[in-house]
Motif scaffolding. Structure first.
Motif, PDB file in Angstrom:
ATOM      1  N   UNK A 171       0.616  -1.664   0.025  1.00 42.94           N
ATOM      2  CA  UNK A 171       0.281  -0.197   0.082  1.00 42.94           C
ATOM      3  C   UNK A 171       0.597   1.328   0.144  1.00 42.94           C
ATOM      4  N   UNK A 172       2.033   1.238   0.955  1.00 41.76           N
ATOM      5  CA  UNK A 172       2.972   2.210   0.771  1.00 41.76           C
ATOM      6  C   UNK A 172       4.067   2.744  -1.058  1.00 41.76           C
ATOM      7  N   UNK A 173       3.844   2.023  -1.623  1.00 39.34           N
ATOM      8  CA  UNK A 173       4.211   2.258  -2.732  1.00 39.34           C
ATOM      9  C   UNK A 173       3.820   2.805  -3.509  1.00 39.34           C
ATOM     10  N   UNK A 174       4.124   4.226  -4.562  1.00 44.32           N
ATOM     11  CA  UNK A 174       3.803   4.725  -5.672  1.00 44.32           C
ATOM     12  C   UNK A 174       2.952   4.462  -6.577  1.00 44.32           C
ATOM     13  N   UNK A 175       1.413   4.680  -7.378  1.00 42.63           N
ATOM     14  CA  UNK A 175       1.031   4.425  -8.194  1.00 42.63           C
ATOM     15  C   UNK A 175       1.601   3.989  -9.525  1.00 42.63           C
ATOM     16  N   UNK A 176       1.879   2.713  -9.712  1.00 38.61           N
ATOM     17  CA  UNK A 176       2.895   2.825 -11.346  1.00 38.61           C
ATOM     18  C   UNK A 176       3.049   3.821 -12.275  1.00 38.61           C
ATOM     19  N   UNK A 177       4.224   4.447 -12.101  1.00 38.69           N
ATOM     20  CA  UNK A 177       3.957   5.927 -12.683  1.00 38.69           C
ATOM     21  C   UNK A 177       3.970   6.546 -13.811  1.00 38.69           C
ATOM     22  N   UNK A 178       3.387   5.759 -15.177  1.00 35.15           N
ATOM     23  CA  UNK A 178       3.092   5.927 -16.837  1.00 35.15           C
ATOM     24  C   UNK A 178       1.376   5.292 -16.279  1.00 35.15           C
ATOM     25  N   UNK A 216      -0.371   6.222 -13.917  1.00 32.79           N
ATOM     26  CA  UNK A 216      -0.730   7.267 -13.447  1.00 32.79           C
ATOM     27  C   UNK A 216      -1.433   8.352 -14.132  1.00 32.79           C
ATOM     28  N   UNK A 217       0.007   9.193 -14.972  1.00 34.13           N
ATOM     29  CA  UNK A 217      -0.056   9.745 -16.136  1.00 34.13           C
ATOM     30  C   UNK A 217      -1.180   9.158 -17.029  1.00 34.13           C
ATOM     31  N   UNK A 218      -1.091   8.481 -17.394  1.00 29.24           N
ATOM     32  CA  UNK A 218      -2.420   8.064 -18.800  1.00 29.24           C
ATOM     33  C   UNK A 218      -4.066   8.349 -18.107  1.00 29.24           C
ATOM     34  N   UNK A 219      -3.602   8.105 -16.240  1.00 28.34           N
ATOM     35  CA  UNK A 219      -4.960   8.566 -15.488  1.00 28.34           C
ATOM     36  C   UNK A 219      -5.450   9.689 -15.456  1.00 28.34           C
ATOM     37  N   UNK A 220      -4.576  10.843 -16.041  1.00 23.34           N
ATOM     38  CA  UNK A 220      -4.613  11.805 -16.117  1.00 23.34           C
ATOM     39  C   UNK A 220      -4.853  11.801 -17.049  1.00 23.34           C
ATOM     40  N   UNK A 221      -4.812  12.168 -18.092  1.00 21.51           N
ATOM     41  CA  UNK A 221      -4.924  11.663 -19.270  1.00 21.51           C
ATOM     42  C   UNK A 221      -6.422  11.781 -19.690  1.00 21.51           C
ATOM     43  N   UNK A 222      -6.754  10.674 -19.246  1.00 20.70           N
ATOM     44  CA  UNK A 222      -7.937   9.843 -19.911  1.00 20.70           C
ATOM     45  C   UNK A 222      -9.265  10.556 -19.273  1.00 20.70           C
ATOM     46  N   UNK A 271      15.817   4.400 -11.902  1.00 26.08           N
ATOM     47  CA  UNK A 271      14.634   3.820 -12.164  1.00 26.08           C
ATOM     48  C   UNK A 271      13.356   3.049 -11.212  1.00 26.08           C
ATOM     49  N   UNK A 272      11.805   3.938 -11.187  1.00 19.20           N
ATOM     50  CA  UNK A 272      11.137   3.738 -10.096  1.00 19.20           C
ATOM     51  C   UNK A 272      11.288   2.569 -10.372  1.00 19.20           C
ATOM     52  N   UNK A 273      10.816   1.695 -11.425  1.00 14.85           N
ATOM     53  CA  UNK A 273      10.357   0.135 -10.802  1.00 14.85           C
ATOM     54  C   UNK A 273      11.685  -0.572  -9.742  1.00 14.85           C
ATOM     55  N   UNK A 274      12.725  -0.111  -9.562  1.00 15.18           N
ATOM     56  CA  UNK A 274      13.782  -0.757  -8.423  1.00 15.18           C
ATOM     57  C   UNK A 274      13.078  -0.063  -7.153  1.00 15.18           C
ATOM     58  N   UNK A 275      13.226   0.809  -6.807  1.00 11.46           N
ATOM     59  CA  UNK A 275      12.740   1.158  -5.464  1.00 11.46           C
ATOM     60  C   UNK A 275      11.347   0.772  -4.982  1.00 11.46           C
ATOM     61  N   UNK A 276      10.502   0.900  -6.469  1.00 14.36           N
ATOM     62  CA  UNK A 276       9.253   0.240  -5.949  1.00 14.36           C
ATOM     63  C   UNK A 276       9.050  -1.277  -5.388  1.00 14.36           C
TER      64      UNK A 276
END
Ligand SMILES: Cc1ncc(COP(=O)(O)O)c(C=O)c1O
Length: 386
Positions: free
Chosen positions: A10-17, A19-25, A128-133
């Protein structure tokens, strides 16, 4: 009863791509202004046509849908080993690698084999965000070495050493870097390897973009001692434009590979046979094609850098490489998510700096590998109107 989801997840950020595509939609579409997508690092060109033809032939073979050994077919690993011999001047052996479901799964294999919950891994920011996630999912703490703008994405070995504690298990770097494009010079790779050796740590290099640098990325494979401390993460997805076929590899000394195979067996069993045959064809036949794509990407990056010198542009280029530009946005009152959302309104999508670690809110990552040279002026135009 609600699902008892782990608080670590739950503490991990949402997948960034996503998230951004959600803003676009959520925004109205704009037919007169086509979207410029600088979110994801995908080569904008298809695989070589002869590679696709070979995959078509492979699909007809009787055993194409069967499992292979966990580590991959021996003949494919021999071809991969030969590719490394040509690229690096020295090669890991076929039994020093596992073919994986992309570089992403190679990373999970490496980290689950090396670390346990409570350990620390030193990560160069921006990361690279996937690493800390992924690290957070295992309960491993990413300890960020800060981004120093003057170093343009290169690490400071003295700073990395200062961050080592009794809990540290590994130094983790990406070269060429996602998101800065910075390429570790071979002497610095050697220096980091010696630092890892001195402290009994693993040096993990994610070299997903290794086909896009000029010359041998480093000389570690020519030192037999690499087998005790060095872990290499590879992605043939970028090399041969096969991202969706999930073509990666974990390369390490045989001792680590033997342990990682326990995870491989329980996690994925094997890389799909079709992907393995595609990688083999690429390694055996496509050196000239890869060199051509790499030269084209370097030209595009130069062209982008030149276009970015536009006198009215208020964004500044902090670092760049073949696939990425790491830019500082001009809006002091906005954090990087707000800045990226503002660009969505101008119909340009990219990733906020905050996705790449702490203290990076004044930055954005533009994945310029995604666009053709002809689209570069339109990118500058969108940045000007935002
Ligand atoms: C640094 C880095 N590592 C790993 C990956 C994932 O690669 P793959 O698609 O082979 O899993 C990417 C993809 O963008 C990447 O940039």
């Amino acid at each position: 009863m609600a699902y008892p989801v782990s608080p670590a997840i739950i503490g991990i950020q949402p997948p960034p791509i996503t998230e951004v595509k959600g803003w676009l939609a959520a925004m109205p579409s704009s037919p007169d202004r086509p979207l410029i997508d600088l979110c994801q690092a995908v080569p904008d060109y298809p695989p070589a046509s002869e590679l696709l033809a070979e995959m078509g032939r492979a699909l007809q073979s009787a055993d194409i849908s069967r499992y292979t050994p966990d580590e991959g077919l021996a003949s494919v690993r021999e071809s991969v080993s030969a590719w490394y011999g040509r690229r690096y001047g020295a090669a890991p052996k076929a039994d020093e690698m596992i073919l994986t479901i992309g570089a992403s799964q190679a990373f999970w294999l490496a980290m689950t084999t090396l670390c346990r919950a409570g350990d620390e891994v030193i990560v160069q920011a921006p990361a690279y965000f996937d690493h800390p996630m992924a690290l957070a999912a295992f309960g491993v703490k990413p300890v960020f070495a800060p981004f120093v703008p003057e170093r343009q994405g290169l690490p400071d070995p003295v700073e990395l050493e200062r961050l080592i504690t009794p809990r540290t298990r590994a130094l983790l770097l990406v070269t060429p870097s996602n998101p800065t494009g910075a390429v570790l010079p071979p002497v610095m790779v050697r220096q980091l390897f010696e630092l890892a050796q001195r402290h009994n740590l693993a040096l993990i290099l994610d070299e997903t973009y290794n086909a896009f640098v000029e010359g041998a990325p480093h000389t570690l494979f020519s030192d037999p001692a690499w087998r005790d401390s060095f872990v290499h993460i590879a992605s043939f997805g970028k090399t041969f434009a096969l991202t969706g076929f999930r073509a990666g590899a974990l390369i390490a000394g045989e001792k680590l590979i033997r342990e990682a195979l326990k995870i491989q067996d329980s996690m994925a069993v094997c890389q799909p046979r079709l992907t393995q045959l595609a990688v083999q064809y690429g390694c055996d036949h496509l050196d000239p094609w890869v060199a051509g794509q790499s030269a084209m990407m370097a030209r595009r990056s130069d062209q982008f850098n030149r276009a970015f010198r536009h006198p009215e542009l208020r964004f500044s280029l902090a670092a760049s490489g073949s696939f990425f530009a790491w830019v500082q946005h001009p809006w002091l009152h906005l954090d990087s998510r707000q800045a990226a959302r503002r660009l969505v309104e101008a119909r340009l999508i990219c990733l906020p700096g905050a996705a790449f670690g702490p203290g990076l809110d004044s930055y954005l990552r533009l994945a310029i590998g995604n666009i053709s040279e002809e689209q570069i002026p339109a990118v500058i135009e969108r940045l000007l109107i935002a």
